[in-house]
Design an enzyme around this catalytic site. Sequence first.
Site, PDB file in Angstrom:
ATOM      1  N   ILE A 292      -7.164   1.196  10.251  1.00 17.81           N
ATOM      2  CA  ILE A 292      -7.506   1.997  11.429  1.00 17.81           C
ATOM      3  C   ILE A 292      -9.001   1.960  11.706  1.00 17.81           C
ATOM      4  O   ILE A 292      -9.445   2.302  12.789  1.00 17.81           O
ATOM      5  CB  ILE A 292      -7.028   3.456  11.269  1.00 17.81           C
TER       6      ILE A 292
ATOM      7  N   LYS B 200       0.849  -1.186   0.000  1.00 16.78           N
ATOM      8  CA  LYS B 200       0.000   0.000   0.000  1.00 16.78           C
ATOM      9  C   LYS B 200       0.887   1.239   0.000  1.00 16.78           C
ATOM     10  O   LYS B 200       1.953   1.244   0.610  1.00 16.78           O
ATOM     11  CB  LYS B 200      -0.873  -0.032   1.258  1.00 16.78           C
TER      12      LYS B 200
ATOM     13  N   SER C  31      -9.259   1.734   2.985  1.00 19.24           N
ATOM     14  CA  SER C  31      -8.365   2.529   2.165  1.00 19.24           C
ATOM     15  C   SER C  31      -7.297   1.721   1.440  1.00 19.24           C
ATOM     16  O   SER C  31      -6.547   2.266   0.635  1.00 19.24           O
ATOM     17  CB  SER C  31      -7.690   3.591   3.034  1.00 19.24           C
TER      18      SER C  31
ATOM     19  N   SER D 191      -9.673  -0.710   7.024  1.00 23.73           N
ATOM     20  CA  SER D 191      -9.011  -0.452   5.738  1.00 23.73           C
ATOM     21  C   SER D 191      -8.305  -1.644   5.115  1.00 23.73           C
ATOM     22  O   SER D 191      -7.932  -1.596   3.948  1.00 23.73           O
ATOM     23  CB  SER D 191      -8.014   0.703   5.887  1.00 23.73           C
TER      24      SER D 191
END
Length: 567
Positions: A236, A131, A215, A239
Amino acid sequence: MDLDTSTWEKTAQAKGQAILKAIPLEWRVPQPIPPVDVTGAYIQGFLNAREIEITEADAVAITTQTTSGKWSAVEVTEAFCHRAAIAHQLVNCLHEIFFEDALRVAKELDENFAATGKPTGPLHGLPVSLKDQFHVKGVETTMGYVGWIGTFEGNKDDPRAGVVESELVRELRNLGAVLFCKTSVPLTLMTGETANNIIGYTWNPNNRRLSSGGSSGGEGALLALRGSPAGFGSDIGGSIRIPAAFNGVFGLRPSTGRMPYEGVANSIDGQNTVLSVVGPMATSIGSLKLLFKAVLSQEPWLYDPLALPLPWRDDLEMETQKLIKESSGRGPLLSFGIMRHDGVVQPHPPVKEAMVFVTHILKELGHQMIEWDPQLCKEGQEIAERAYNMDSGEDLLSHISLSGEAQIPQCLVETGKHLNAREVAALNVQKRQYQKKYMDHWNSTSKKTATGRPVDAIVCPTAPHAAVIPGKFRHTGYTSFVNVLDYTSVVTPISRVDKGIHRFEPLPQFLSEVDQMVYDAEIYHGAPVGIQLIGRRLEEEKVLALAEYISKNIADFGGEGYVQPRA
């Protein structure tokens, strides 16, 4: 380029084009791409038979071949570079491409193997994606912010740019992994969809009218297209788990301190009420375990001040496997809490059916099911929301303002009242008391189980819907309470939406205003559905063992869960 285009738009467009230019011309895909399922046979149509054989294997099978010298690191790396390049053109899933450096590293690994007859480590020759929060030498980290282009986390002329590497990156190199790309994230990270002003929207490979989640959406999409066998995301508020569920892959959200976070870029960095964690994502449960164990073998607690000195615990894994084995034909030695909804948003028909399916399998296997009270979720959700917004969005807005770029609809920046030090302290006290309340409730289940032990894990949806319609993600409640508790969670694929089966069902009543979410079987058709298995804090070994057991049985009963490693 339009003369009226603003400076930030020109910068963003140039960066997006640079990503495409890093793809060799012979790997380019004709545009436009139809809004269909581009996994499986579709993407395989751009590959040769040998590339398909390599890239369809999971990380366990690949390392079996590369660590024995049967497959070369160069051949494996080139196959995944090719497939990742195609994947990006299909769904916009990459932020950084460094294929040439990856092939250089792979060549060095092959040469070392030829000279010594030994692999570099347990991940020898395994391509691993990251990521775009992880720093890699010579590679930019933008994290979706236009203002971070050409900087180090938004700081111009910073000597760390292109030099610093995240601790996890260093450890992966030591283990013999080949890093080859970084995957897309949403602007600010704080959203369940992946979109930014650099590459646009990251689509779901299973249905390009839907979201890849966020995310870690680029990571999930790349894995779904088998453009990577395994990678790392962060979580968090969901994600890792949301993109895993939306894309039909596996993801582990470990408790804080198990995986190194040192040197990882982040939004709202320094907010410590609900900490972000690093975790693996992959195409099989075995691959999650392989990566997790490998990183722990590097003793990250010696290099990351927040990492816990907690190596892989074979005894906990073996104890769990013993319970699984002995439960066959001897009564319920395992028990599970079943949380059908979170008390705020009821699951759509495909998710509801997936929960029924898993519950049925566990009952058929002889395990005890205990209905789990969803009311305990709500306070955790509220604590998470206050933690994410305690600075009134100031940090997120400051990064956006570096370039003056436009906010995007998926960007969940909420402005309001700043919390002062006393209010932050009070929130932390509330979190601790909530954790104790949940712990006591979990312990109390020992009075309901046939074993006399508390439930072994909780089964619940990852989200109330399958891969969401763009712009419609509204609720992280099924995942964010887990972050507040700091519990371990693994997502496993269960099924896909079938428009002929999962028709709209009018609800007799709504649980909340957010509960009135759009469901359209035609639009959702083909979208993966994944559930999460939640264990207690620092129970990664146990939860992975349970998840592998459940996932295998899901496949035996006709579901999607288990990926059989190939020799």
